[in-house]
Design a protein around this motif. Structure first.
Motif, short mmCIF file in Angstrom:
data_model
loop_
_atom_site.label_atom_id
_atom_site.label_comp_id
_atom_site.label_asym_id
_atom_site.label_seq_id
_atom_site.Cartn_x
_atom_site.Cartn_y
_atom_site.Cartn_z
N TYR A 77 0.79 -1.23 0.00
CA TYR A 77 0.00 0.00 0.00
C TYR A 77 0.83 1.28 0.00
O TYR A 77 0.26 2.37 0.00
N GLN B 261 -0.19 3.82 -2.85
CA GLN B 261 -1.49 4.45 -3.01
C GLN B 261 -1.50 5.96 -2.71
O GLN B 261 -1.97 6.74 -3.54
N PRO C 178 -1.61 0.26 -8.31
CA PRO C 178 -2.19 -0.49 -7.19
C PRO C 178 -2.89 -1.77 -7.61
O PRO C 178 -2.90 -2.76 -6.87
N GLN D 263 -2.07 -5.73 -6.21
CA GLN D 263 -3.04 -6.67 -5.65
C GLN D 263 -3.10 -7.96 -6.46
O GLN D 263 -3.22 -9.06 -5.90
N ILE E 162 -1.27 -1.94 7.19
CA ILE E 162 -1.87 -1.43 5.96
C ILE E 162 -2.21 0.05 6.08
O ILE E 162 -1.90 0.86 5.21
N SER F 139 0.87 2.33 6.70
CA SER F 139 1.73 2.41 5.52
C SER F 139 1.38 3.64 4.69
O SER F 139 2.25 4.31 4.14
N ARG F 140 0.10 3.95 4.62
CA ARG F 140 -0.32 5.13 3.87
C ARG F 140 0.13 6.40 4.57
O ARG F 140 0.54 7.37 3.92
N GLY G 167 -11.04 -1.55 -1.33
CA GLY G 167 -10.04 -1.17 -2.32
C GLY G 167 -10.49 -0.02 -3.22
O GLY G 167 -9.68 0.83 -3.61
N TRP H 282 -9.71 3.22 -1.15
CA TRP H 282 -8.31 3.57 -0.89
C TRP H 282 -7.50 3.79 -2.16
O TRP H 282 -6.54 4.55 -2.16
N ALA H 283 -7.88 3.15 -3.25
CA ALA H 283 -7.14 3.34 -4.50
C ALA H 283 -7.38 4.71 -5.12
O ALA H 283 -6.60 5.16 -5.96
N GLY I 250 -5.05 7.11 6.85
CA GLY I 250 -4.70 5.77 7.32
C GLY I 250 -4.58 5.73 8.82
O GLY I 250 -4.98 4.75 9.47
N ALA J 181 -10.35 -2.01 -6.66
CA ALA J 181 -9.43 -0.90 -6.89
C ALA J 181 -9.52 -0.40 -8.32
O ALA J 181 -9.57 0.82 -8.58
#
Length: 390
Positions: free
Chosen positions: A31, A34, A55, A59, A150, A153-154, A231, A234-235, A257, A356
Motif C-alpha cells: 500500500y 497508493q 495499485p 493486488q 496497511i 503504511s499510507r 479497495g 483507498w485506491a 490511514g 481498486a
C-alpha cells in the motif's frame, strides 16, 4: 503437559505480538504506492486509469503469490518459507525504487505483490500454535497488526513522500524487510510440514477443498466483496483529495490511514466474540457498517471530518467481517490451514484488485459519486449473499 499448555509454550510470551508486527510491516509493502500515486503520475505525466494499474497489479501479484506460494506452508517448513519470501520482497521493493517509467513501476509493483505473502504464512502459523478456544483471539491479534500496517503504511508513505520524494519510501521498505528477515529467523520456532505432498498434489488438493467446503466458499465470497469495496475507496482517495479546493497532497491522504487504526483495534475483540459464537451475526453487522460508511463518504465527501468518519466505519466494517471469515475458515481442517487461507485470501485480494480498478474507472468517468456507488454496491451484494445463505 496438556495440549493447551503445549500450545501456549510454543506460542511463548510476545510471539503472537511479533507475528502481528511482522504481518503489519510486510502487508504495508502493498500500500505504499497508493498515497503516492499523484506524485508518481506527475513524474511521468500520467493520470487517470493508467495510474490505476500500479495499485491494481500490486493486488493481482499478491493474489498470484498467495495461490502459488502460500500453500507451501503446508508442505515445507514454514519458518524457512517466511524468511525466504521476506528477503525476496526486499529485492522487489528495490525494483520499485529504481523504476525509470510507469511500465517498469507496474512490473515492479506486481513483483512486490507476488513476494508479499508473509502475512498469509503467519496467520496459519499462529492458528496452528493457538489453543482451539483462543484461536479467534490469536488470529484477530495477528490480523490487527496486519491492518494497522496497511493503514499506517499510507501515513508513512504520505509523510516520507512529501519530505523525501516517493522513491525514498520504497528504499526504506526494502531495508525494513531485510531487518525483519533476521528477526523472524531468530525468534520464530521451527514448524514442520503438515503434509508430505508434492507441489502438483498440493495445488490439486485446493480444488477439492473448494468443492467440499461450502463454508469456505461463502466466506471467501463475502471477503472478496467487502475488500473490493475497501479497495475502491483507498485506491482513489489520493486522487480525490488532490481534486478538492485545498489540493491536498499525499501527506494528508496518508493521515487518513492513521484515522482508520481505530477500526483495527477492534480485531482482537471480534476474534474473542468469534470464539464464543457460532452464528454469522458479526458478518451481518460488519457489512451493514461497511455499507453505512459509503453513505457517509458520499454525503460528506466535501469535508475532511466526514471523510475521517467514513474511514473509521469503513475499516471497522471490513476488519470485523474479515476476522469472522478467517476464524471460520481456519477451523475447518487443521492439516490444510495454509491452503484454506490461500483460497480465502486469493478470493479476498482478487476482490480487492477488482474493486481498486473499478474505483479508478468510476473516478475517471463519474467522479467521487461513482467511487462511493461502487463501494456501496459491493457492500450491498455481500449483505444479500449472506441473507440468501441464512
Amino acid at each position: 503437559m496438556g495440549e493447551r499448555e503445549g500450545q501456549e509454550a510454543r506460542l511463548g510470551a510476545g510471539r503472537v505480538g511479533l507475528m502481528a508486527v511482522a504481518a503489519g510491516l510486510a502487508a504495508a509493502n502493498l500500500y505504499y504506492n497508493q498515497p503516492l500515486l499523484g506524485d508518481i503520475g506527475q513524474e511521468w505525466g500520467v493520470t487517470g486509469s493508467a495510474l490505476g494499474w500500479v495499485p491494481t497489479m500490486t493486488q493481482v501479484g499478491y493474489a498470484v503469490g498467495m495461490l502459488f506460494i502460500a500453500p507451501l506452508g503446508d508442505s515445507l517448513e514454514r519458518r524457512r518459507v517466511i524468511v525466504t519470501m521476506t528477503v525476496l520482497v526486499s529485492l522487489a521493493l528495490v525494483g520499485a525504487a529504481l523504476a525509470p517509467s510507469l511500465a517498469w513501476m507496474v512490473v515492479a509493483s506486481f513483483a512486490v505483490g507476488l513476494t508479499t505473502v508473509i502475512p498469509q504464512l503467519l496467520v496459519p502459523f499462529a492458528a496452528h500454535l493457538a489453543a482451539p478456544a483462543e484461536r479467534g483471539r490469536v488470529v484477530g491479534t495477528v490480523m490487527s497488526g496486519l491492518l494497522v500496517g496497511i493503514l499506517l503504511s499510507r501515513t508513512a508513505a504520505g509523510f516520507i513522500g512529501t519530505q523525501l520524494g516517493w522513491r525514498a519510501m520504497f528504499w526504506m521498505g526494502s531495508g525494513l524487510m531485510l531487518g525483519l528477515a533476521g528477526v523472524l529467523w531468530w525468534k520464530l520456532p521451527v514448524q514442520p510440514a503438515e503434509e508430505a505432498l508434492s507441489y502438483p498434489a498440493l495445488l490439486r488438493s485446493m480444488v477439492s477443498l473448494v468443492r467440499e467446503e461450502p463454508v469456505l466458499r461463502l466466506h471467501a465470497l463475502l471477503g472478496a466483496l467487502s475488500f473490493g469495496a475497501f479497495g475502491a475507496f483507498w485506491a482513489t482517495l489520493a486522487l480525490y483529495l488532490q481534486s478538492l479546493p485545498g489540493r491536498y497532497g499525499p501527506q494528508v491522504a496518508g493521515l487518513f490511514g492513521l484515522v482508520g487504526v481505530a477500526g483495527a483495534l477492534a480485531a482482537p475483540l471480534v476474534g474473542r466474540y468469534a470464539d464464543v459464537r457460532g452464528d454469522r451475526k458479526i458478518n451481518a453487522l460488519a457489512l451493514g457498517v461497511l455499507l453505512a460508511s459509503f453513505a457517509v463518504l458520499g454525503w460528506g465527501g466535501r469535508w475532511l471530518w466526514a471523510i475521517a468518519l467514513g474511514v473509521i466505519l469503513l475499516d471497522l466494517g471490513a476488519q470485523a467481517n474479515h476476522i469472522s471469515n478467517q476464524t471460520r475458515v481456519q477451523a475447518l481442517r487443521p492439516a490444510a490451514r495454509s491452503r484454506l487461507n490461500t483460497l480465502y485470501m486469493v478470493s479476498y485480494f482478487v476482490g480487492g484488485a477488482t474493486g481498486a480498478y473499478a474505483g479508478t474507472v468510476a473516478w475517471t468517468h463519474v467522479g467521487w459519486a461513482g467511487v462511493c456507488a461502487v463501494g456501496a454496491a459491493l457492500s450491498l451484494a455481500a449483505l444479500l449473499t449472506l441473507a440468501a445463505r441464512a
